[in-house]
Write a protein that holds these residues in place. Structure first.
Motif, PDB file in Angstrom:
ATOM      1  N   UNK A  48       0.805  -1.222   0.000  1.00  0.00           N
ATOM      2  CA  UNK A  48       0.000   0.000   0.000  1.00  0.00           C
ATOM      3  C   UNK A  48       0.836   1.269   0.000  1.00  0.00           C
ATOM      4  N   UNK A  49       1.675   1.425   1.018  1.00  0.00           N
ATOM      5  CA  UNK A  49       2.351   2.705   1.262  1.00  0.00           C
ATOM      6  C   UNK A  49       3.445   2.960   0.239  1.00  0.00           C
ATOM      7  N   UNK A  63       5.178   0.081  -5.788  1.00  0.00           N
ATOM      8  CA  UNK A  63       6.218   1.036  -6.155  1.00  0.00           C
ATOM      9  C   UNK A  63       6.169   2.287  -5.290  1.00  0.00           C
ATOM     10  N   UNK A  64       7.333   2.839  -4.994  1.00  0.00           N
ATOM     11  CA  UNK A  64       7.364   4.127  -4.319  1.00  0.00           C
ATOM     12  C   UNK A  64       6.888   5.216  -5.280  1.00  0.00           C
ATOM     13  N   UNK A  65       6.479   6.351  -4.726  1.00  0.00           N
ATOM     14  CA  UNK A  65       6.003   7.458  -5.556  1.00  0.00           C
ATOM     15  C   UNK A  65       7.050   7.895  -6.571  1.00  0.00           C
ATOM     16  N   UNK A  66       8.312   7.869  -6.173  1.00  0.00           N
ATOM     17  CA  UNK A  66       9.378   8.333  -7.064  1.00  0.00           C
ATOM     18  C   UNK A  66       9.489   7.475  -8.315  1.00  0.00           C
ATOM     19  N   UNK A 107       3.011  13.841  -3.199  1.00  0.00           N
ATOM     20  CA  UNK A 107       3.035  13.540  -4.622  1.00  0.00           C
ATOM     21  C   UNK A 107       3.666  14.688  -5.408  1.00  0.00           C
ATOM     22  N   UNK A 108       3.305  15.925  -5.069  1.00  0.00           N
ATOM     23  CA  UNK A 108       3.878  17.085  -5.754  1.00  0.00           C
ATOM     24  C   UNK A 108       5.390  17.150  -5.538  1.00  0.00           C
ATOM     25  N   UNK A 109       5.830  16.837  -4.331  1.00  0.00           N
ATOM     26  CA  UNK A 109       7.273  16.858  -4.061  1.00  0.00           C
ATOM     27  C   UNK A 109       7.997  15.785  -4.864  1.00  0.00           C
ATOM     28  N   UNK A 142      14.426   4.111 -12.274  1.00  0.00           N
ATOM     29  CA  UNK A 142      13.159   4.564 -11.698  1.00  0.00           C
ATOM     30  C   UNK A 142      13.254   4.539 -10.177  1.00  0.00           C
ATOM     31  N   UNK A 143      13.025   5.683  -9.554  1.00  0.00           N
ATOM     32  CA  UNK A 143      12.960   5.723  -8.108  1.00  0.00           C
ATOM     33  C   UNK A 143      14.303   5.930  -7.441  1.00  0.00           C
ATOM     34  N   UNK A 144      14.302   5.731  -6.122  1.00  0.00           N
ATOM     35  CA  UNK A 144      15.479   5.964  -5.292  1.00  0.00           C
ATOM     36  C   UNK A 144      16.554   4.940  -5.608  1.00  0.00           C
ATOM     37  N   UNK A 145      17.730   5.422  -6.009  1.00  0.00           N
ATOM     38  CA  UNK A 145      18.837   4.526  -6.327  1.00  0.00           C
ATOM     39  C   UNK A 145      19.694   4.299  -5.082  1.00  0.00           C
TER      40      UNK A 145
END
Length: 392
Positions: free
Chosen positions: A130-131, A150-153, A184-186, A378-381
């Protein structure tokens, strides 16, 4: 004659082995613990949230595991506990962990950390479906918690890759009023900087009018002052107002993000790589379409099944070690094998970029490479992550 005897002996041997494996078969009970979300007032009720969102995806995953497991003597059960929004998640988690050491968690980040930090959860294997909070993959990661959602990033980066490919370099950003909208905006701002895109206008959405009646007059005025832009990016985490932005803007521009062109972990319009067959089986089971949370829960359950199949074990340590290893691959109807990042437990997956009726792209796009795995674009590396719990 000799060949026939050898063949008969071989068949008999295989039958004996199959009987032995089945007799000593493995049984894995997976827990599914959900903390229900309080209902939020939204402008439109056209898209009701299914009561079994997430749970239905895990149920299909359990069924898929059982199909494979029947040939190996492996069987799977699933215990579901769904708590009201004010339920005691800690007490419920303790009870569930006493019955199962492998648990799928469907709840916000704060509750996830409460469960993951319980003494009873140490040595267990937990899956977050979920999170999407960045902190769970960063400084607040937990070694016993893997992330099938998936994370938001990851979703923000997928959208930015498509914008870069389409040369939509100037963005007007609209941010909704809730904390989830702000997160989400961040994520969009961070991703835009990462890919060299420019947010030329950044405006907060503060309207409380009924846009079902007033969108045609209010939205043009709201967007009239935007600097020259190629696209309008909307951060509306609760799917409240974004739908009223599209086709009502002062200048005719694509509207993306929370409406229009979206980056989602899963969508009913994904049809390639056998996805239509997964969609069909889900609809046959649940009489509705598969949502992103359903897909995450399905992927978590299938990850568990794949690990049991490959290792022949059911202990959390054995499953976790295999899932985080280079040997793990999950065929998941996305055109590429899915795997987990060994440094923070995030599931790597392509991100479909879709509109309401078709898939437009699948990120990472061609040309977005990475030294280790293109999906890590994609996302935090790893160099960016403050997660140390995984020891990588």
């Amino acid at each position: 004659m000799i060949q026939l005897r050898l063949a008969a002996c071989l068949v008999g041997l295989l039958f004996t082995i199959a009987q032995t494996v089945h007799a000593d078969g493995l049984v894995l009970n997976v827990g599914y613990l959900r903390l229900e979300e309080p209902p939020r007032p939204v402008l439109s009720n056209l898209d009701p949230i299914p009561e079994d969102r997430g749970i239905a995806g895990a149920a299909l995953g359990r069924s898929d595991n059982a199909t494979t497991g029947q040939f190996l003597g492996h069987s799977y059960t699933m215990d579901v506990v769904s708590l009201p929004p004010d339920g005691d998640v800690v007490d419920a988690a303790r009870t569930m962990l006493a019955a199962s050491r492998v648990v799928i968690l469907d709840m916000p980040a704060g509750a996830l950390l409460q469960v993951a930090d319980l003494p009873e959860a140490q040595g267990a294997l937990l899956f977050n479906v979920t999170a999407q909070d960045a902190r769970l993959r960063d400084g607040d990661c937990r070694a016993n918690l893997l992330h099938a959602r998936p994370e938001l990033a990851m979703e923000a980066d997928a959208l930015m890759q498509v914008m870069l490919a389409k040369r939509w370099g100037k963005i007007a950003l609209i941010e909704g009023p809730t904390p989830e909208d702000a997160a989400l905006a961040q994520a969009y701002r961070t991703s835009a900087r990462k890919f060299g895109l420019k947010i030329v206008s950044d405006k907060a959405w503060t309207f409380d009018t009924d846009l079902r009646r007033a969108a045609a007059t209010e939205v043009p005025l709201f967007t009239q002052g935007f600097k020259k832009h190629d696209v309008i990016l909307v951060a509306d985490a609760h799917d409240d107002f974004a739908r009223y932005i599209e086709h009502n803007t002062w200048e005719p521009r694509p509207v993306i993000g929370s409406t229009g062109l979206q980056a989602l972990a899963w969508s009913p319009v994904v049809e390639q790589w056998g996805a239509a067959q997964l969609q069909s089986r889900f609809e046959d089971q649940s009489a509705r379409r598969m949502w992103p949370r359903d897909y995450a829960a399905w992927a978590a359950m299938r990850s568990i099944g794949e690990a049991v199949t490959r290792t022949g074990q059911t202990t959390p340590d054995a499953l976790r070690s295999y899932i985080l290893s280079d040997a793990f691959e999950l065929a998941a109807f996305q055109g590429r094998a899915l795997s987990y990042r060994a440094w923070n437990g995030q599931l790597r997956q392509p991100i479909p970029v879709v509109n309401a009726r078709a898939q437009v792209a699948a990120a990472p796009l061609d040309g977005f490479e990475h030294a280790r795995n293109p999906l890590d674009s994609l996302g935090l590396d790893q160099p960016e992550s403050a997660c140390t719990a995984f020891g990588e």
